[in-house]
Design a protein around this motif. Sequence first.
Motif, PDB file in Angstrom:
ATOM      1  N   ALA A 354      24.740  21.911  -2.473  1.00 39.34           N
ATOM      2  CA  ALA A 354      24.246  22.004  -3.847  1.00 39.34           C
ATOM      3  C   ALA A 354      23.257  23.156  -3.989  1.00 39.34           C
ATOM      4  N   ALA A 355      22.343  23.282  -3.048  1.00 44.89           N
ATOM      5  CA  ALA A 355      21.364  24.366  -3.099  1.00 44.89           C
ATOM      6  C   ALA A 355      22.053  25.716  -2.971  1.00 44.89           C
ATOM      7  N   ALA A 356      23.064  25.804  -2.116  1.00 44.80           N
ATOM      8  CA  ALA A 356      23.798  27.063  -1.954  1.00 44.80           C
ATOM      9  C   ALA A 356      24.529  27.445  -3.233  1.00 44.80           C
ATOM     10  N   VAL A 361      17.626  21.255  -6.376  1.00 42.68           N
ATOM     11  CA  VAL A 361      17.567  20.021  -5.580  1.00 42.68           C
ATOM     12  C   VAL A 361      16.386  20.017  -4.608  1.00 42.68           C
ATOM     13  N   GLY A 362      15.353  20.758  -4.927  1.00 43.49           N
ATOM     14  CA  GLY A 362      14.099  20.597  -4.209  1.00 43.49           C
ATOM     15  C   GLY A 362      13.850  21.509  -3.032  1.00 43.49           C
ATOM     16  N   ASN A 363      14.862  21.813  -2.234  1.00 40.62           N
ATOM     17  CA  ASN A 363      14.708  22.667  -1.064  1.00 40.62           C
ATOM     18  C   ASN A 363      15.840  23.691  -1.010  1.00 40.62           C
ATOM     19  N   THR A 364      15.758  24.556  -0.030  1.00 39.95           N
ATOM     20  CA  THR A 364      16.785  25.582   0.127  1.00 39.95           C
ATOM     21  C   THR A 364      17.998  25.022   0.856  1.00 39.95           C
ATOM     22  N   ALA A 365      19.091  25.744   0.773  1.00 39.40           N
ATOM     23  CA  ALA A 365      20.303  25.350   1.490  1.00 39.40           C
ATOM     24  C   ALA A 365      20.044  25.312   2.990  1.00 39.40           C
TER      25      ALA A 365
END
Length: 486
Positions: A354-356, A361-365
């Motif tokens: 999701a981050a990628a 979503v709060g943090n990095t991939a």
Amino acid sequence: MKKIFSILTISSLAILTGCVNGDEDFNNNKSQPYEVPAELVFANAQKELMDQMETPSVNLNVFRFFQHYLATTIYRNDARFNFTGTRKVPDNMWLALYTDVLGNLNESKKVIATEVKPTAMSQIAWEKQQANKLAIINLLEVYTYQILVDSFGNVPYSEAAKPETIVLPKYDDAKTIYENLITRINSALSTLDSGYGSFESGDNIYNGDVGEWIVFANSLKLKIGINLADVNPTLAKQTVESAYTGGVLLTNAENALFKYDSTSPNFNRLYAEVIASNRNDFVAEEGIVNVMNDLNDPRRPFYFTDVSGAYVGGTVGLSNGYGSNSHIGESLLAPNKPGKLFDAAEVNFYLAEAAARGYSVGNTAEQYYQTAIERSMQQWGVSAADITTYLANPDVVFSTANWKMKIGQQAWIAMFNRGFESWNFYRRLDYPVLTAPNAIPAADGKVPTRLTYPINEQTVNGANWNSASSAIGGDKLTTKVFWDIN
């Protein structure tokens, strides 16, 4: 109360047989118990769901062959993706999910509707408790329908589980089902109230803890949302971000585990099919073994036995020597080893993806990717030092290749005992690159992208089967489910 036949319901059996009986005494077998508590029926539904996802039986669950996790010593047809012969794997899986799981969940809802409030309980506490029970049952229905859609494509949904009025249910559009599943999860989340109880017994996953079921609901919402990423990016982003905000499963302490025990017939299905049955049917497959050897992966002694100090895999689709290849690791074969419906590694990989994709979503991939690997290794008891060494391996480091390849490969390794979930990662990300050199012609030399519909559906529910087959582009192993567009 309507009498049930053993634990499986007569009504749910009618979903698949297409048979009804107008005799008033048809469901009046005096040798069967009249009252079966909702908790017992619900517990059986949980077990049937977990058994289907956990079992290595070639009659029921063949996804470990798809993902190059296991190969066979004999009976190689299943590892060549020949599922319509004597075993009829799609029929068996369809029957297990519609009858043994959804049938029992539906019956448990009926029983709950007949329950009477204890005198000592307040009306509000009673209503909240019953609503929590129904919401939890609905979540397991959603989980089961997602498996059916992801396995077959269009399936009976709106007309399913209604044998009193609909004997031959139509098949609903898979995309429409997915959208409704999200709506149902949101409805369950709006209902679940952790200030009140639910099942006092019968919940063999979270012991009736409503707060844990809320985390489960959001994690299921995340899982469904991420599958939509390529086909409906807007809905996917909205669903994933909403799930994350609601609170998803991030640590192993929150894992959705079904608790098997050490006694028949309630022990772990791997133990049942390998140890209790005294079978030598399976060896580790060279695809997963060779990659883990190249990475010096510290999970190997947990996943596999060794052959004179080395890990050796056979070839999927061929007959392989049992003594010359690694077997399923002993840590997976304990009779009371819990089954998993969700774990923290899986959910953290979803968040990495999701981050990628640019979701909030709060943090990095990279952070979620590393956490996912850590959570996987921690489950197996890998030391902190070995985890650090593994994460520093240039072939593991997130930034050294495209994110789909990195997440796809590491999720594949982490999902070793969860073939179906691994298959979803593979179809969505197209990594790792898997081959099927020994596949039957119907698979066109490829790893199947879906299961074909049951033979029974063609003969009993032929008109609806034909319509559904045309709608998805043909009832073939190579037809893709609606969200697999790459």
